[in-house]
Design an enzyme around this catalytic site. Structure first.
Site, PDB file in Angstrom:
ATOM      1  N   CYS A 299       0.827  -1.212   0.000  1.00  0.00           N
ATOM      2  CA  CYS A 299       0.000   0.000   0.000  1.00  0.00           C
ATOM      3  C   CYS A 299       0.856   1.255   0.000  1.00  0.00           C
ATOM      4  CB  CYS A 299      -0.923  -0.012   1.205  1.00  0.00           C
ATOM      5  SG  CYS A 299       0.000  -0.062   2.761  1.00  0.00           S
ATOM      6  N   GLU A 478      -2.865   3.101  14.043  1.00  0.00           N
ATOM      7  CA  GLU A 478      -2.401   2.011  14.896  1.00  0.00           C
ATOM      8  C   GLU A 478      -0.893   2.162  15.051  1.00  0.00           C
ATOM      9  OE1 GLU A 478      -4.182  -1.883  14.559  1.00  0.00           O
ATOM     10  OE2 GLU A 478      -5.766  -1.114  13.258  1.00  0.00           O
TER      11      GLU A 478
HETATM   12  P1  NAD Z   1      -9.862  -5.975  -0.469  1.00  0.00           P
HETATM   13  O1  NAD Z   1     -10.464  -4.739   0.069  1.00  0.00           O
HETATM   14  O2  NAD Z   1     -10.408  -6.555  -1.700  1.00  0.00           O
HETATM   15  O3  NAD Z   1      -9.924  -7.154   0.620  1.00  0.00           O
HETATM   16  C1  NAD Z   1      -9.400  -6.996   1.920  1.00  0.00           C
HETATM   17  C2  NAD Z   1     -10.086  -7.998   2.833  1.00  0.00           C
HETATM   18  O4  NAD Z   1     -11.456  -7.639   2.966  1.00  0.00           O
HETATM   19  C3  NAD Z   1     -10.064  -9.426   2.312  1.00  0.00           C
HETATM   20  O5  NAD Z   1      -9.896 -10.302   3.400  1.00  0.00           O
HETATM   21  C4  NAD Z   1     -11.452  -9.574   1.710  1.00  0.00           C
HETATM   22  O6  NAD Z   1     -11.921 -10.893   1.662  1.00  0.00           O
HETATM   23  C5  NAD Z   1     -12.274  -8.752   2.694  1.00  0.00           C
HETATM   24  N1  NAD Z   1     -13.539  -8.242   2.162  1.00  0.00           N
HETATM   25  C6  NAD Z   1     -13.845  -7.923   0.885  1.00  0.00           C
HETATM   26  N2  NAD Z   1     -15.118  -7.477   0.804  1.00  0.00           N
HETATM   27  C7  NAD Z   1     -15.614  -7.496   2.073  1.00  0.00           C
HETATM   28  C8  NAD Z   1     -16.876  -7.164   2.639  1.00  0.00           C
HETATM   29  N3  NAD Z   1     -17.877  -6.694   1.902  1.00  0.00           N
HETATM   30  N4  NAD Z   1     -17.035  -7.320   3.975  1.00  0.00           N
HETATM   31  C9  NAD Z   1     -16.012  -7.777   4.750  1.00  0.00           C
HETATM   32  N5  NAD Z   1     -14.823  -8.130   4.258  1.00  0.00           N
HETATM   33  C10 NAD Z   1     -14.605  -7.983   2.941  1.00  0.00           C
HETATM   34  O7  NAD Z   1      -8.314  -5.669  -0.607  1.00  0.00           O
HETATM   35  P2  NAD Z   1      -7.193  -6.581  -1.227  1.00  0.00           P
HETATM   36  O8  NAD Z   1      -7.366  -6.586  -2.710  1.00  0.00           O
HETATM   37  O9  NAD Z   1      -7.161  -7.860  -0.476  1.00  0.00           O
HETATM   38  O10 NAD Z   1      -5.865  -5.753  -0.827  1.00  0.00           O
HETATM   39  C11 NAD Z   1      -5.334  -4.722  -1.585  1.00  0.00           C
HETATM   40  C12 NAD Z   1      -5.771  -3.379  -1.042  1.00  0.00           C
HETATM   41  O11 NAD Z   1      -5.404  -3.264   0.329  1.00  0.00           O
HETATM   42  C13 NAD Z   1      -5.076  -2.217  -1.742  1.00  0.00           C
HETATM   43  O12 NAD Z   1      -6.017  -1.201  -1.950  1.00  0.00           O
HETATM   44  C14 NAD Z   1      -4.039  -1.765  -0.717  1.00  0.00           C
HETATM   45  O13 NAD Z   1      -3.629  -0.432  -0.836  1.00  0.00           O
HETATM   46  C15 NAD Z   1      -4.763  -2.015   0.548  1.00  0.00           C
HETATM   47  N6  NAD Z   1      -3.818  -2.118   1.669  1.00  0.00           N
HETATM   48  C16 NAD Z   1      -3.719  -1.094   2.566  1.00  0.00           C
HETATM   49  C17 NAD Z   1      -2.793  -1.157   3.614  1.00  0.00           C
HETATM   50  C18 NAD Z   1      -2.604  -0.049   4.613  1.00  0.00           C
HETATM   51  O14 NAD Z   1      -1.911  -0.258   5.609  1.00  0.00           O
HETATM   52  N7  NAD Z   1      -3.176   1.114   4.411  1.00  0.00           N
HETATM   53  C19 NAD Z   1      -2.000  -2.295   3.746  1.00  0.00           C
HETATM   54  C20 NAD Z   1      -2.131  -3.315   2.802  1.00  0.00           C
HETATM   55  C21 NAD Z   1      -3.050  -3.228   1.775  1.00  0.00           C
HETATM   56  O1  6OD Z   2       4.380  -1.706   8.326  1.00  0.00           O
HETATM   57  C1  6OD Z   2       3.221  -1.763   8.737  1.00  0.00           C
HETATM   58  O2  6OD Z   2       2.953  -1.833   9.945  1.00  0.00           O
HETATM   59  C2  6OD Z   2       2.114  -1.745   7.792  1.00  0.00           C
HETATM   60  N1  6OD Z   2       0.876  -1.746   8.301  1.00  0.00           N
HETATM   61  C3  6OD Z   2       2.391  -1.746   6.468  1.00  0.00           C
HETATM   62  C4  6OD Z   2       1.428  -1.715   5.463  1.00  0.00           C
HETATM   63  C5  6OD Z   2       1.782  -2.035   4.202  1.00  0.00           C
HETATM   64  C6  6OD Z   2       0.843  -2.047   3.137  1.00  0.00           C
HETATM   65  O3  6OD Z   2       0.812  -2.870   2.255  1.00  0.00           O
END
Ligand code: NAD
Ligand code: 6OD
Length: 497
Positions: A299, A478
């Site tokens: 992310c 967090e």
């Molecule tokens: P996603 O939103 O598709 O899914 C995330 C989780 O939510 C999965 O476990 C999925 O099964 C669940 N989910 C999906 N729809 C749901 C619903 N209606 N109710 C409850 N749960 C539901 O995301 P992804 O494709 O798995 O991950 C990629 C995304 O995550 C990217 O946008 C990335 O930027 C973001 N991300 C953010 C951070 C951060 O720290 N800000 C970290 C990692 C990933």
């Molecule tokens: O480093 C972390 O604690 C954290 N939440 C990273 C998120 C990465 C996103 O893909």
């Protein structure tokens, strides 16, 4: 496009749910296939939890709290966390192998980033929770009297932990460790793409003596599946969610009637600003990491690189050269630097952005297609590391999160212009500033409208610092005390003295 191959009787292995201290026998009618993203080969079936299994998990979690987990002294909980870290360390290579099978990420990264951070997450939050104090105030009252005010922090309760597929164990333990340290019971819903390490962690937490019901895992998808069953359940007391902004918004709607605390870590469209005074070689090393780590599926990865005009051509050529030196290949090979995307579906999305960039008139400096890695990897979801010039902030590829090994390079002239360009986004997760002038570094980093702003580095983490995003990138923070605050509810006790 090669579809995932069907499982055979020989390859069929179940990844099970873990509820109330037990692995649940899978229901053969509720299995879905899990394929290796590097090859497309299915290697396991995952038992999709139905609503009644999710309900059993929530009930077990509540019972664990009532049976004394919530009241366990923090030093005992911290000790369990430390034992969990030690046990993960003993089973380190099993976690590495599970993470590689689910994601296709290179073994070096799985070891040095993903699984190592799981240990650090458990150890750090053991220390943070054990060292935490409470605020207290002496309040002056009329007539010379005084009152003592202090807060007691109690666990939030049953916490739903929903996480994505990109850094599965790292992101899961980043939430589970502080939640457990604070005396909560958790129900984890890993991504359907990456079920393995959450399940393996259940074995570890069981082995080191966490009471039954404190840690539960339910597998499945989002809407009308385990994710929605969990967030809709009236028995949960809070939701901590990492994933896309669109899903975050959906989860917010689902939990709204219950008015419970939420912590959302969502998407990003992160900018890097490169000034012309920079040490070019160091900047190129940092930028290569920030654009291409985990095949751009972090992310925090940079997808917009703003470069001061005087060094634009040299930096663009240098970054393209570094991109071409990345080694795509078998994730288990030590020399591999770059893995596949998580799935064919995600590859379709990323390739859609390749086409959009072309339509917008981008010049592709490198990449832009599907690599030929030979027959063994032909079924995997690979794309080439890709860099574009010739785009502007109004183009969709520069505005929307792509979540792949891609970046657009855009020139700027002045510091003010760079700041305006970088902040021109609905997302606000991370930024990086590359300069040899530290005064400028501080100044510009502070003006970034983001949760974390790096100077001459990227993804350097201090787990006691607040972490989160602004705008579409999230709600809440967090890390360190922010985690302790999210995972507890304070009661203010006021005593007249
Ligand atoms: P996603 O939103 O598709 O899914 C995330 C989780 O939510 C999965 O476990 C999925 O099964 C669940 N989910 C999906 N729809 C749901 C619903 N209606 N109710 C409850 N749960 C539901 O995301 P992804 O494709 O798995 O991950 C990629 C995304 O995550 C990217 O946008 C990335 O930027 C973001 N991300 C953010 C951070 C951060 O720290 N800000 C970290 C990692 C990933
Ligand atoms: O480093 C972390 O604690 C954290 N939440 C990273 C998120 C990465 C996103 O893909």
């Amino acid at each position: 496009m090669t579809a995932p191959t069907a499982p055979t009787a020989e390859t069929e292995r179940w990844i099970r749910n873990y509820v109330d201290g037990h692995f649940v026998d899978p229901d053969p009618d509720r299995g879905f296939a899990k394929a290796d993203p590097a090859t497309g080969q299915v290697f396991a079936r995952v038992h999709e939890a139905d609503a009644s299994l999710v309900d059993r998990a929530v009930t077990a979690a509540r019972r664990a709290l009532d049976n004394g987990w919530a009241e366990t002294p923090v030093r005992d909980r911290a000790e369990l966390l430390r034992r969990a870290a030690d046990r993960i360390e003993e089973r380190f290579e099993e976690f590495v192998a599970a993470e590689i099978a689910d994601t296709g990420k290179p073994i070096t990264q799985a070891r040095e980033l993903d699984v190592s951070r799981a240990l650090t997450n458990f150890r750090t939050f053991a220390d943070v929770a054990a060292a935490a104090g409470q605020e207290s105030f002496i309040t002056d009252l009329a007539g010379g009297r005084q009152a003592l005010n202090y807060a007691v922090r109690k666990p939030l309760g049953v916490v739903a932990v929903i996480v994505p597929w990109n850094l599965p164990l790292l992101l899961l333990t980043w939430k589970v460790a502080p939640a457990l340290a604070c005396g909560n019971a958790v129900i984890v819903k890993p991504s359907e793409e990456t079920p393995s390490t959450a399940t393996l962690l259940a074995e570890v937490l069981d082995e080191v003596g966490f009471p039954r019901g404190v840690y539960n895992v339910v597998h499945g998808f989002g809407g009308d599946s385990a994710g929605e069953f969990l967030t809709r359940h009236p028995g949960i007391d809070g939701v901590t969610f990492t994933g896309s902004s669109a899903t975050g918004s959906q989860v917010m709607k689902t939990v709204a009637p219950q008015v419970i605390p939420v912590s959302f870590e969502l998407g990003g469209k992160n900018a890097a600003i490169v000034f012309d005074d920079v040490d070019l070689d160091e900047a190129l090393t940092g930028l290569t990491k920030s654009v291409f780590t985990n095949t751009g599926q972090v992310c925090l990865c940079t997808e917009r690189v703003y470069v001061q005009r005087g060094i634009f051509d040299e930096l663009a050529a240098g970054l393209a050269e570094r991109a071409e030196q990345l080694r795509l290949g078998m994730p288990t090979a030590a020399a591999t630097t770059t893995g596949p995307l998580i799935s064919q579906t995600h590859r379709e999305k990323v390739l859609g952005y390749f086409a959009l960039a072309e339509q917008a008139g981008a010049k592709t400096l490198t990449g832009g297609g599907i690599p030929d890695l030979g027959p063994g990897l032909a079924g995997g979801s690979w794309v080439e590391p890709t860099l574009w010039t010739g785009l502007t902030n109004t183009d969709r590829v520069v505005r929307e999160e792509i979540f792949g090994p891609v970046a657009a390079l855009i020139p700027f002239d002045t510091e003010e212009e760079a700041i305006a360009l970088a902040n021109d986004s609905k997302y606000g997760l991370a930024a990086s500033v590359w300069t040899d002038d530290l005064r400028r570094g501080h100044r510009v980093a502070q003006k970034m409208r983001v949760g974390i702003s790096w100077v001459n580095t990227w993804f350097t983490r201090e787990l006691r610092s607040p972490f989160g995003g602004i705008g579409l990138s999230g709600v809440g923070r967090e890390g360190g005390e922010s985690s302790l605050h999210f995972y507890t509810e304070p009661t203010n006790v006021c005593v007249q003295l």
